[in-house]
Design a protein around this motif. Structure first.
Motif, PDB file in Angstrom:
ATOM      1  N   SER A  11      60.816  69.293  25.054  1.00 57.33           N
ATOM      2  CA  SER A  11      60.108  68.325  25.886  1.00 57.33           C
ATOM      3  C   SER A  11      61.066  67.223  26.316  1.00 57.33           C
ATOM      4  CB  SER A  11      58.929  67.723  25.115  1.00 57.33           C
ATOM      5  OG  SER A  11      59.401  66.795  24.154  1.00 57.33           O
ATOM      6  N   LYS A  12      60.661  66.468  27.323  1.00 56.97           N
ATOM      7  CA  LYS A  12      61.495  65.369  27.817  1.00 56.97           C
ATOM      8  C   LYS A  12      61.579  64.229  26.807  1.00 56.97           C
ATOM      9  CE  LYS A  12      61.071  66.280  32.722  1.00 56.97           C
ATOM     10  NZ  LYS A  12      60.839  65.735  34.073  1.00 56.97           N
ATOM     11  N   ASN A  13      60.701  64.254  25.813  1.00 58.05           N
ATOM     12  CA  ASN A  13      60.716  63.220  24.782  1.00 58.05           C
ATOM     13  C   ASN A  13      61.565  63.618  23.571  1.00 58.05           C
ATOM     14  OD1 ASN A  13      58.898  61.608  26.281  1.00 58.05           O
ATOM     15  ND2 ASN A  13      57.159  62.775  25.477  1.00 58.05           N
ATOM     16  N   ALA A  14      62.231  64.762  23.664  1.00 59.57           N
ATOM     17  CA  ALA A  14      63.036  65.243  22.525  1.00 59.57           C
ATOM     18  C   ALA A  14      64.160  64.262  22.216  1.00 59.57           C
ATOM     19  CB  ALA A  14      63.610  66.619  22.844  1.00 59.57           C
ATOM     20  N   THR A  15      64.488  64.166  20.932  1.00 56.68           N
ATOM     21  CA  THR A  15      65.600  63.306  20.523  1.00 56.68           C
ATOM     22  C   THR A  15      66.927  63.993  20.834  1.00 56.68           C
ATOM     23  OG1 THR A  15      65.739  64.240  18.300  1.00 56.68           O
ATOM     24  CG2 THR A  15      64.191  62.412  18.624  1.00 56.68           C
ATOM     25  N   ASP A  16      68.018  63.235  20.764  1.00 55.70           N
ATOM     26  CA  ASP A  16      69.344  63.814  21.005  1.00 55.70           C
ATOM     27  C   ASP A  16      69.636  64.938  20.019  1.00 55.70           C
ATOM     28  OD1 ASP A  16      69.655  62.043  23.054  1.00 55.70           O
ATOM     29  OD2 ASP A  16      71.080  60.736  22.020  1.00 55.70           O
ATOM     30  N   ILE A  19      67.797  68.026  21.019  1.00 55.75           N
ATOM     31  CA  ILE A  19      68.430  68.647  22.188  1.00 55.75           C
ATOM     32  C   ILE A  19      69.629  69.482  21.750  1.00 55.75           C
ATOM     33  CG2 ILE A  19      69.749  68.166  24.291  1.00 55.75           C
ATOM     34  CD1 ILE A  19      67.948  65.652  24.607  1.00 55.75           C
ATOM     35  N   LYS A  20      70.458  68.897  20.872  1.00 53.21           N
ATOM     36  CA  LYS A  20      71.636  69.619  20.391  1.00 53.21           C
ATOM     37  C   LYS A  20      71.239  70.866  19.613  1.00 53.21           C
ATOM     38  CE  LYS A  20      74.619  65.564  20.164  1.00 53.21           C
ATOM     39  NZ  LYS A  20      75.309  64.594  19.297  1.00 53.21           N
ATOM     40  N   ALA A  21      70.210  70.740  18.776  1.00 56.85           N
ATOM     41  CA  ALA A  21      69.755  71.887  17.975  1.00 56.85           C
ATOM     42  C   ALA A  21      69.233  72.995  18.883  1.00 56.85           C
ATOM     43  CB  ALA A  21      68.668  71.441  16.997  1.00 56.85           C
ATOM     44  N   ALA A  22      68.474  72.624  19.922  1.00 52.61           N
ATOM     45  CA  ALA A  22      67.945  73.621  20.860  1.00 52.61           C
ATOM     46  C   ALA A  22      69.080  74.302  21.616  1.00 52.61           C
ATOM     47  CB  ALA A  22      66.985  72.944  21.839  1.00 52.61           C
ATOM     48  N   TYR A  23      70.068  73.506  22.034  1.00 57.03           N
ATOM     49  CA  TYR A  23      71.209  74.079  22.748  1.00 57.03           C
ATOM     50  C   TYR A  23      71.957  75.089  21.876  1.00 57.03           C
ATOM     51  CZ  TYR A  23      75.825  74.700  24.653  1.00 57.03           C
ATOM     52  OH  TYR A  23      76.982  75.277  25.096  1.00 57.03           O
ATOM     53  N   ARG A  24      72.219  74.694  20.639  1.00 55.48           N
ATOM     54  CA  ARG A  24      72.972  75.579  19.751  1.00 55.48           C
ATOM     55  C   ARG A  24      72.219  76.878  19.482  1.00 55.48           C
ATOM     56  NH1 ARG A  24      74.710  70.652  15.859  1.00 55.48           N
ATOM     57  NH2 ARG A  24      76.504  69.957  17.053  1.00 55.48           N
ATOM     58  N   ALA A  54      72.104  73.172  31.917  1.00 58.39           N
ATOM     59  CA  ALA A  54      70.931  72.390  31.512  1.00 58.39           C
ATOM     60  C   ALA A  54      71.323  71.324  30.489  1.00 58.39           C
ATOM     61  CB  ALA A  54      69.867  73.324  30.928  1.00 58.39           C
ATOM     62  N   TYR A  55      72.120  71.726  29.525  1.00 57.41           N
ATOM     63  CA  TYR A  55      72.535  70.788  28.478  1.00 57.41           C
ATOM     64  C   TYR A  55      73.371  69.653  29.065  1.00 57.41           C
ATOM     65  CZ  TYR A  55      74.631  69.037  24.171  1.00 57.41           C
ATOM     66  OH  TYR A  55      75.047  68.234  23.137  1.00 57.41           O
ATOM     67  N   ASP A  56      74.350  70.007  29.901  1.00 60.24           N
ATOM     68  CA  ASP A  56      75.193  68.983  30.531  1.00 60.24           C
ATOM     69  C   ASP A  56      74.366  68.037  31.400  1.00 60.24           C
ATOM     70  OD1 ASP A  56      77.495  69.893  29.345  1.00 60.24           O
ATOM     71  OD2 ASP A  56      78.151  71.090  31.060  1.00 60.24           O
ATOM     72  N   SER A  57      73.387  68.601  32.092  1.00 65.25           N
ATOM     73  CA  SER A  57      72.534  67.793  32.960  1.00 65.25           C
ATOM     74  C   SER A  57      71.731  66.778  32.154  1.00 65.25           C
ATOM     75  CB  SER A  57      71.586  68.706  33.747  1.00 65.25           C
ATOM     76  OG  SER A  57      70.671  67.943  34.492  1.00 65.25           O
ATOM     77  N   ILE A  58      71.175  67.214  31.027  1.00 64.44           N
ATOM     78  CA  ILE A  58      70.382  66.317  30.178  1.00 64.44           C
ATOM     79  C   ILE A  58      71.260  65.215  29.600  1.00 64.44           C
ATOM     80  CG2 ILE A  58      69.063  66.166  28.029  1.00 64.44           C
ATOM     81  CD1 ILE A  58      68.037  69.020  28.641  1.00 64.44           C
ATOM     82  N   GLU A  94      82.228  70.747  16.647  1.00 64.26           N
ATOM     83  CA  GLU A  94      81.146  70.737  17.629  1.00 64.26           C
ATOM     84  C   GLU A  94      81.701  70.918  19.039  1.00 64.26           C
ATOM     85  OE1 GLU A  94      78.038  67.612  16.934  1.00 64.26           O
ATOM     86  OE2 GLU A  94      79.340  67.125  15.232  1.00 64.26           O
ATOM     87  N   ALA A  95      82.832  70.292  19.316  1.00 66.53           N
ATOM     88  CA  ALA A  95      83.457  70.453  20.629  1.00 66.53           C
ATOM     89  C   ALA A  95      83.854  71.904  20.863  1.00 66.53           C
ATOM     90  CB  ALA A  95      84.688  69.546  20.743  1.00 66.53           C
ATOM     91  N   GLN A  96      84.441  72.539  19.833  1.00 71.81           N
ATOM     92  CA  GLN A  96      84.853  73.932  19.968  1.00 71.81           C
ATOM     93  C   GLN A  96      83.648  74.845  20.153  1.00 71.81           C
ATOM     94  OE1 GLN A  96      88.406  75.028  19.731  1.00 71.81           O
ATOM     95  NE2 GLN A  96      87.260  76.471  20.990  1.00 71.81           N
ATOM     96  N   GLU A  97      82.548  74.504  19.477  1.00 71.45           N
ATOM     97  CA  GLU A  97      81.333  75.305  19.603  1.00 71.45           C
ATOM     98  C   GLU A  97      80.814  75.290  21.041  1.00 71.45           C
ATOM     99  OE1 GLU A  97      76.848  75.411  17.660  1.00 71.45           O
ATOM    100  OE2 GLU A  97      78.474  74.454  16.545  1.00 71.45           O
ATOM    101  N   LEU A  98      80.839  74.116  21.661  1.00 67.54           N
ATOM    102  CA  LEU A  98      80.412  74.026  23.061  1.00 67.54           C
ATOM    103  C   LEU A  98      81.354  74.800  23.980  1.00 67.54           C
ATOM    104  CD1 LEU A  98      79.306  70.284  23.468  1.00 67.54           C
ATOM    105  CD2 LEU A  98      77.878  72.286  23.095  1.00 67.54           C
ATOM    106  N   LEU A  99      82.648  74.682  23.727  1.00 63.56           N
ATOM    107  CA  LEU A  99      83.621  75.405  24.549  1.00 63.56           C
ATOM    108  C   LEU A  99      83.468  76.915  24.409  1.00 63.56           C
ATOM    109  CD1 LEU A  99      86.765  73.174  23.889  1.00 63.56           C
ATOM    110  CD2 LEU A  99      85.593  73.449  26.091  1.00 63.56           C
TER     111      LEU A  99
END
Length: 201
Positions: A11-16, A19-24, A54-58, A94-99
């Motif tokens: 949801s748009k009310n999700a915490t940071d 958001i990170k957990a959903a992305y991962r 989507a993640y970068d946009s948020i 975390e940076a490597q995980e995103l890459l």
């Protein structure tokens, strides 16, 4: 582009942190490595691209930026604001995980530069040098990439020996110390078998 929150299933009310957990979770599910030699690999790559966007946009939206861009050290824009932020905080895993979540076909010069930066911070100078070289080849006018390549070249010892293999350890180089060690080992083996090095040779 679809609503980035719906892409990540939050949801748009999700915490940071949410958001990170959903992305991962999504990134693990659709990572290209899971679809090697699979007919669904193209669909997975598209989905992974959509998840990254989507993640970068948020993240950009929450930081008050538009278009997912921010100023880099070279004065341009970046496709990876979150990765740069994590590197600046020294959160290298975390940076490597995103890459790693970026499909190979979508890896541009900046991706290789940031990947090299993570490797450099970890002390893996040979790997960093390789990534920086790739970034510089893809964007030869970028001063940031050139400086990084030169720094990694000095740290990896390539400035003095440009033909050093790009591997961990000595990677097949043979020095005087290696020869001495080999002779000592051979002598020990011969003595254990009841002879000496000269007799064995």
């Amino acid at each position: 582009m679809k609503d980035p929150y719906s892409v990540l299933g939050i949801s748009k009310n999700a915490t940071d942190d949410e958001i990170k957990a959903a992305y991962r979770e999504q990134a693990r599910k659709y990572h290209p490595d899971n679809y090697t030699d699979n007919p669904l690999s193209d669909l997975a790559a598209e989905k992974m691209k959509e998840i990254n966007e989507a993640y970068d946009s948020i993240i950009a939206e929450r930081r008050g930026k538009t278009g997912g861009s921010s100023n880099t050290a070279g004065g341009g824009s970046t496709s990876f604001p979150e990765v740069r932020s994590l590197i600046n905080q020294n959160r290298l895993e975390e940076a490597q995980e995103l890459l790693d979540g970026v499909p190979p076909q979508n890896r541009d010069a900046e991706w290789y530069f940031l990947n090299g930066t993570v490797q450099y911070r970890r002390g893996w100078f040979d790997n960093a040098y390789t990534s920086f070289c790739t970034a510089s080849r893809m964007d030869p006018a970028n001063e940031e990439y050139r400086r990084a390549t030169m720094n990694a070249q000095r740290q990896s010892g390539r400035q003095n020996n440009p033909y050093r293999p790009n591997t961990y350890g000595r990677g097949g180089e043979c020095s005087t110390c290696d020869i001495c060690q080999g002779l000592i080992c051979a002598d020990c083996c011969c003595e254990c078998m009841g002879g000496d090095l000269i007799a064995c040779c």
